[in-house]
Every structure is written in C-alpha cells, then in structure tokens.
Write a protein that holds these residues in place. Sequence first.
Motif, PDB file in Angstrom:
ATOM      1  N   SER A  91      81.232  51.891  39.793  1.00 40.58           N
ATOM      2  CA  SER A  91      81.774  50.894  40.720  1.00 40.58           C
ATOM      3  C   SER A  91      82.966  51.406  41.515  1.00 40.58           C
ATOM      4  CB  SER A  91      82.173  49.630  39.953  1.00 40.58           C
ATOM      5  OG  SER A  91      83.247  49.901  39.062  1.00 40.58           O
ATOM      6  N   VAL A  92      83.620  52.458  41.044  1.00 39.04           N
ATOM      7  CA  VAL A  92      84.802  52.984  41.742  1.00 39.04           C
ATOM      8  C   VAL A  92      84.488  54.249  42.535  1.00 39.04           C
ATOM      9  CG1 VAL A  92      86.372  51.984  40.053  1.00 39.04           C
ATOM     10  CG2 VAL A  92      85.554  54.315  39.728  1.00 39.04           C
ATOM     11  N   LEU A  93      83.306  54.820  42.342  1.00 40.17           N
ATOM     12  CA  LEU A  93      82.921  56.005  43.106  1.00 40.17           C
ATOM     13  C   LEU A  93      82.371  55.602  44.463  1.00 40.17           C
ATOM     14  CD1 LEU A  93      81.136  58.150  40.365  1.00 40.17           C
ATOM     15  CD2 LEU A  93      83.452  58.447  41.271  1.00 40.17           C
ATOM     16  N   THR A  94      82.272  56.556  45.369  1.00 41.32           N
ATOM     17  CA  THR A  94      81.674  56.287  46.671  1.00 41.32           C
ATOM     18  C   THR A  94      80.163  56.133  46.526  1.00 41.32           C
ATOM     19  OG1 THR A  94      81.383  58.647  47.150  1.00 41.32           O
ATOM     20  CG2 THR A  94      83.467  57.622  47.818  1.00 41.32           C
ATOM     21  N   LEU A  95      79.568  55.429  47.472  1.00 35.97           N
ATOM     22  CA  LEU A  95      78.132  55.197  47.408  1.00 35.97           C
ATOM     23  C   LEU A  95      77.360  56.510  47.449  1.00 35.97           C
ATOM     24  CD1 LEU A  95      75.719  53.271  47.398  1.00 35.97           C
ATOM     25  CD2 LEU A  95      75.888  53.169  49.894  1.00 35.97           C
ATOM     26  N   GLY A  96      77.804  57.452  48.259  1.00 37.56           N
ATOM     27  CA  GLY A  96      77.115  58.729  48.355  1.00 37.56           C
ATOM     28  C   GLY A  96      77.099  59.483  47.038  1.00 37.56           C
ATOM     29  N   ALA A  97      78.232  59.468  46.322  1.00 33.13           N
ATOM     30  CA  ALA A  97      78.298  60.153  45.029  1.00 33.13           C
ATOM     31  C   ALA A  97      77.378  59.494  44.011  1.00 33.13           C
ATOM     32  CB  ALA A  97      79.738  60.148  44.518  1.00 33.13           C
ATOM     33  N   VAL A  98      77.329  58.167  44.024  1.00 35.89           N
ATOM     34  CA  VAL A  98      76.451  57.451  43.090  1.00 35.89           C
ATOM     35  C   VAL A  98      74.992  57.753  43.385  1.00 35.89           C
ATOM     36  CG1 VAL A  98      75.705  55.173  42.311  1.00 35.89           C
ATOM     37  CG2 VAL A  98      78.129  55.618  42.683  1.00 35.89           C
ATOM     38  N   VAL A  99      74.614  57.715  44.656  1.00 36.29           N
ATOM     39  CA  VAL A  99      73.222  57.975  45.038  1.00 36.29           C
ATOM     40  C   VAL A  99      72.824  59.402  44.679  1.00 36.29           C
ATOM     41  CG1 VAL A  99      71.636  58.169  46.988  1.00 36.29           C
ATOM     42  CG2 VAL A  99      73.183  56.221  46.846  1.00 36.29           C
ATOM     43  N   ASP A 100      73.712  60.356  44.921  1.00 39.41           N
ATOM     44  CA  ASP A 100      73.408  61.751  44.559  1.00 39.41           C
ATOM     45  C   ASP A 100      73.216  61.899  43.051  1.00 39.41           C
ATOM     46  OD1 ASP A 100      73.571  62.487  47.193  1.00 39.41           O
ATOM     47  OD2 ASP A 100      75.653  63.183  47.070  1.00 39.41           O
ATOM     48  N   PHE A 101      74.053  61.233  42.272  1.00 40.08           N
ATOM     49  CA  PHE A 101      73.917  61.294  40.814  1.00 40.08           C
ATOM     50  C   PHE A 101      72.604  60.660  40.373  1.00 40.08           C
ATOM     51  CE2 PHE A 101      74.531  59.286  36.641  1.00 40.08           C
ATOM     52  CZ  PHE A 101      74.830  60.399  35.868  1.00 40.08           C
ATOM     53  N   VAL A 102      72.264  59.516  40.964  1.00 36.44           N
ATOM     54  CA  VAL A 102      71.010  58.844  40.616  1.00 36.44           C
ATOM     55  C   VAL A 102      69.816  59.719  40.954  1.00 36.44           C
ATOM     56  CG1 VAL A 102      69.522  56.886  41.184  1.00 36.44           C
ATOM     57  CG2 VAL A 102      71.954  56.521  40.806  1.00 36.44           C
ATOM     58  N   ASP A 103      69.851  60.349  42.127  1.00 38.99           N
ATOM     59  CA  ASP A 103      68.744  61.234  42.520  1.00 38.99           C
ATOM     60  C   ASP A 103      68.567  62.367  41.529  1.00 38.99           C
ATOM     61  OD1 ASP A 103      68.132  59.737  44.746  1.00 38.99           O
ATOM     62  OD2 ASP A 103      69.374  60.923  46.109  1.00 38.99           O
ATOM     63  N   ALA A 104      69.683  62.956  41.067  1.00 43.48           N
ATOM     64  CA  ALA A 104      69.602  64.064  40.109  1.00 43.48           C
ATOM     65  C   ALA A 104      69.010  63.602  38.786  1.00 43.48           C
ATOM     66  CB  ALA A 104      70.992  64.670  39.897  1.00 43.48           C
ATOM     67  N   VAL A 105      69.445  62.440  38.312  1.00 41.60           N
ATOM     68  CA  VAL A 105      68.933  61.923  37.039  1.00 41.60           C
ATOM     69  C   VAL A 105      67.453  61.561  37.155  1.00 41.60           C
ATOM     70  CG1 VAL A 105      69.130  60.058  35.357  1.00 41.60           C
ATOM     71  CG2 VAL A 105      71.179  61.108  36.292  1.00 41.60           C
ATOM     72  N   LEU A 106      67.066  60.921  38.269  1.00 36.01           N
ATOM     73  CA  LEU A 106      65.663  60.566  38.451  1.00 36.01           C
ATOM     74  C   LEU A 106      64.786  61.805  38.533  1.00 36.01           C
ATOM     75  CD1 LEU A 106      65.810  57.557  40.944  1.00 36.01           C
ATOM     76  CD2 LEU A 106      65.728  57.540  38.456  1.00 36.01           C
ATOM     77  N   PHE A 107      65.320  62.884  39.122  1.00 40.05           N
ATOM     78  CA  PHE A 107      64.554  64.131  39.176  1.00 40.05           C
ATOM     79  C   PHE A 107      64.284  64.652  37.773  1.00 40.05           C
ATOM     80  CE2 PHE A 107      64.711  68.794  39.061  1.00 40.05           C
ATOM     81  CZ  PHE A 107      63.565  69.084  39.783  1.00 40.05           C
ATOM     82  N   LEU A 108      65.303  64.608  36.910  1.00 43.27           N
ATOM     83  CA  LEU A 108      65.121  65.066  35.532  1.00 43.27           C
ATOM     84  C   LEU A 108      64.109  64.181  34.797  1.00 43.27           C
ATOM     85  CD1 LEU A 108      68.790  65.923  34.481  1.00 43.27           C
ATOM     86  CD2 LEU A 108      66.927  67.510  35.007  1.00 43.27           C
ATOM     87  N   LEU A 109      64.182  62.873  35.028  1.00 46.24           N
ATOM     88  CA  LEU A 109      63.214  61.967  34.402  1.00 46.24           C
ATOM     89  C   LEU A 109      61.795  62.321  34.826  1.00 46.24           C
ATOM     90  CD1 LEU A 109      64.940  58.456  34.681  1.00 46.24           C
ATOM     91  CD2 LEU A 109      64.493  59.755  32.600  1.00 46.24           C
ATOM     92  N   ALA A 110      61.616  62.500  36.133  1.00 43.42           N
ATOM     93  CA  ALA A 110      60.281  62.817  36.639  1.00 43.42           C
ATOM     94  C   ALA A 110      59.789  64.157  36.107  1.00 43.42           C
ATOM     95  CB  ALA A 110      60.295  62.827  38.169  1.00 43.42           C
ATOM     96  N   LEU A 111      60.703  65.118  35.984  1.00 44.25           N
ATOM     97  CA  LEU A 111      60.327  66.451  35.513  1.00 44.25           C
ATOM     98  C   LEU A 111      59.700  66.386  34.123  1.00 44.25           C
ATOM     99  CD1 LEU A 111      60.508  69.457  36.368  1.00 44.25           C
ATOM    100  CD2 LEU A 111      62.651  69.561  35.083  1.00 44.25           C
ATOM    101  N   PHE A 112      60.359  65.695  33.211  1.00 47.25           N
ATOM    102  CA  PHE A 112      59.851  65.599  31.846  1.00 47.25           C
ATOM    103  C   PHE A 112      58.652  64.651  31.761  1.00 47.25           C
ATOM    104  CE2 PHE A 112      64.178  67.104  31.083  1.00 47.25           C
ATOM    105  CZ  PHE A 112      63.943  68.098  30.156  1.00 47.25           C
ATOM    106  N   ASN A 113      58.690  63.565  32.530  1.00 45.42           N
ATOM    107  CA  ASN A 113      57.602  62.596  32.441  1.00 45.42           C
ATOM    108  C   ASN A 113      56.297  63.155  32.995  1.00 45.42           C
ATOM    109  OD1 ASN A 113      56.674  59.717  31.983  1.00 45.42           O
ATOM    110  ND2 ASN A 113      56.270  59.906  34.164  1.00 45.42           N
ATOM    111  N   ILE A 114      56.367  63.854  34.116  1.00 49.35           N
ATOM    112  CA  ILE A 114      55.151  64.414  34.705  1.00 49.35           C
ATOM    113  C   ILE A 114      54.558  65.474  33.785  1.00 49.35           C
ATOM    114  CG2 ILE A 114      54.274  65.775  36.645  1.00 49.35           C
ATOM    115  CD1 ILE A 114      56.217  64.280  38.443  1.00 49.35           C
TER     116      ILE A 114
END
Length: 243
Positions: free
Chosen positions: A185-208
């Motif tokens: 909630s205190v970070l910038t939107l860009g930093a949050v979105v970048d972090f989410v993208d990185a985590v989702l990539f890791l999720l997809a990597l293992f799930n696929i």
Amino acid sequence: MVIAVNVAEIPNAVGMIVSGAFTPEGVAGGALGALIVGFQRAAFSNEAGLGSAPIAHSAVKTKDPVTEGYVALLEPFIDTVIICTMTALAITMASTQFYATAREEAFLSGGSEVADGVTVTSDAFASVLPWFPWVLALAVVLFAVSTMITWGYYGQKAWSHLFGRSLLSERIYFTIYCAFAVIGSVLTLGAVVDFVDAVLFLLALFNIAGLYLLAPVVKREVRAFRAKLRSGEVRELEPSERA
C-alpha cells in the motif's frame, strides 16, 4: 450501453484495432513488447496457467472432478475474450479523441505516460453514463478487496501444504501476508505491478511444468468422463450430497 449507443461505430472501431495492430511500425517495433505486456496483463486478469484457480475448484464437492476443469476452461474465455473485448470496443469507440489528446499532451510534456486503464475506461463510459465513474470506483475497490481475500486463501492453502496446518503456522502466514499488504500500500503502483508480474511468472513456470507431467492423468480422466457421459452414468448431486 456504450457499445449500443455507438453501434454504428463498431466496424470503424474494429478496423482501428486491427490496423493499429498490424501497421509496419507496430509489427516491427513493438510486436514482441506488446506480446509480453499482453501476457502479463492477461495473466493478471484471468490467472490462466498459474495454478491458482484449481485451489478454489478443489474445494468443490463433486463426483467427477473433470467437470470442474470444464468450468475452469470457461473462466478465461468469459473474462478475456468477452468482457475485455467489449471493454476495448467501448474505449475505442467512445474515447478515441480524449485518449489521443492525452497521448499528445504527454508527448509535448516530455513524458511517456498516458492515462491508465481505469481512467480511460471511466472516461469512456462516462461519455454515455455520467454517473459511471462512481460505479467503476466502487467496482475497483471491491475488486481489490476480493483479490486480497482470494489470494490470501490461496496463499494459506499453499503455506499449509508446505508447513502444516498448525495454529502457529497459520498465524505466521497471516502475519507475513498482512505485512506484505501494508508494504504494497505504500509502494508505487509500478513497483507493485512489477513484483506481481515476477511472482506470476514463477507461478506459471512451475505450474506449466506440472501440467506437462500430469497431462497423461488428465487425458485418462477426460476419456473416462466422456465414456460415462455416453453411457448415461453421470448425474447431478442431490442437495443433501452437496452439503
């Protein structure tokens, strides 16, 4: 409503989307980047391929797990193909002028940012429904809260699988999750979105990878379910069985 009011502009809007996507400049300069961004936003929108939806579907009581797979297949189609396409048409038809103006102002000011998706969507629908921005603001708040609750549940199930379901373990998870919520909630939107993208990539990597390993099991279950359909063995659960 926006599409109905501007129904005569549908062919022009579709033409603009197609022509903009296949111009030489667009193909040569931004095809790969647009593809990556498209994957990122699509994964954030419908979570297809991340392995999160099975956590929710696994809580359903059914005699045929394959049916939940069919339901899960419909979710990305409805979310991305239908809803996102209708939203894109509405924005293209209703907000071409002010979106172009926003891009021009950003360029003249030396910046590269234009209005974000929520703002553009709000302005587009407000051109027909002046009160819509209030509805959209409420929808965004509900979406944010429901997303926090949902991913909190997903994370809890994954944490419990790794570290057990003891009271101490769950309390540790809740503490970490709430801490990340405060940090986000205190970070910038860009930093949050970048972090989410990185985590989702890791999720997809293992799930696929897991999907490929479990593909034979899925094929066997689907064939068995179709055989039951043909033989008439599949039936709906009685209300007493669903409880």
